[in-house]
Design a protein around this motif. Sequence first.
Motif, mmCIF file in Angstrom:
data_model
loop_
_atom_site.group_PDB
_atom_site.id
_atom_site.type_symbol
_atom_site.label_atom_id
_atom_site.label_comp_id
_atom_site.label_asym_id
_atom_site.label_seq_id
_atom_site.Cartn_x
_atom_site.Cartn_y
_atom_site.Cartn_z
ATOM 1 N N VAL A 46 0.841 -1.194 0.000
ATOM 2 C CA VAL A 46 0.000 0.000 0.000
ATOM 3 C C VAL A 46 0.876 1.244 0.000
ATOM 4 O O VAL A 46 1.998 1.230 0.483
ATOM 5 N N VAL A 53 -8.172 0.606 1.269
ATOM 6 C CA VAL A 53 -7.424 -0.633 1.070
ATOM 7 C C VAL A 53 -8.365 -1.799 1.354
ATOM 8 O O VAL A 53 -8.974 -1.876 2.425
ATOM 9 N N VAL A 73 -0.428 0.889 6.851
ATOM 10 C CA VAL A 73 -1.420 1.938 6.592
ATOM 11 C C VAL A 73 -1.458 2.900 7.773
ATOM 12 O O VAL A 73 -1.414 4.124 7.593
ATOM 13 N N ASP A 77 -0.345 6.902 7.750
ATOM 14 C CA ASP A 77 -1.300 7.942 8.142
ATOM 15 C C ASP A 77 -0.765 8.769 9.304
ATOM 16 O O ASP A 77 -0.915 9.991 9.329
ATOM 17 N N ARG A 85 -7.027 5.712 7.212
ATOM 18 C CA ARG A 85 -7.822 5.286 6.068
ATOM 19 C C ARG A 85 -8.496 3.956 6.386
ATOM 20 O O ARG A 85 -7.986 3.161 7.158
ATOM 21 N N VAL A 87 -9.460 0.151 6.090
ATOM 22 C CA VAL A 87 -8.912 -1.108 5.592
ATOM 23 C C VAL A 87 -10.020 -2.135 5.757
ATOM 24 O O VAL A 87 -10.522 -2.338 6.861
#
Length: 102
Positions: A46, A53, A73, A77, A85, A87
Amino acid sequence: QQALSRATAACSVKAVYPDAGVAAMLTYQWTDKSFAVDSLNARRPVSPEDELVVICCPDPFGAEECQRTVRQVAEQDEKAGVMERPVVLFNQRLSRWGLWPG
């Protein structure tokens, strides 16, 4: 993935599959897809540009890679100073093995 994209207002969706072979096959065969594809066993599956995602069909053998990807992720972030975000674990089979809270 398109419905999830609409529901979350995400423009850039990344579908992450269990291994590189599956990701390569789907990339080759699914030419009209509106999202990017990668694999759990990629070094960095990612990127910060991926707004949503979707980890597809993770199994017990890929539990560590799945958890590593979710951590990546969160780290991306945190580094960017943005909210986390989403997932999504799609068709996940980890909870029955006690490898993922479920």
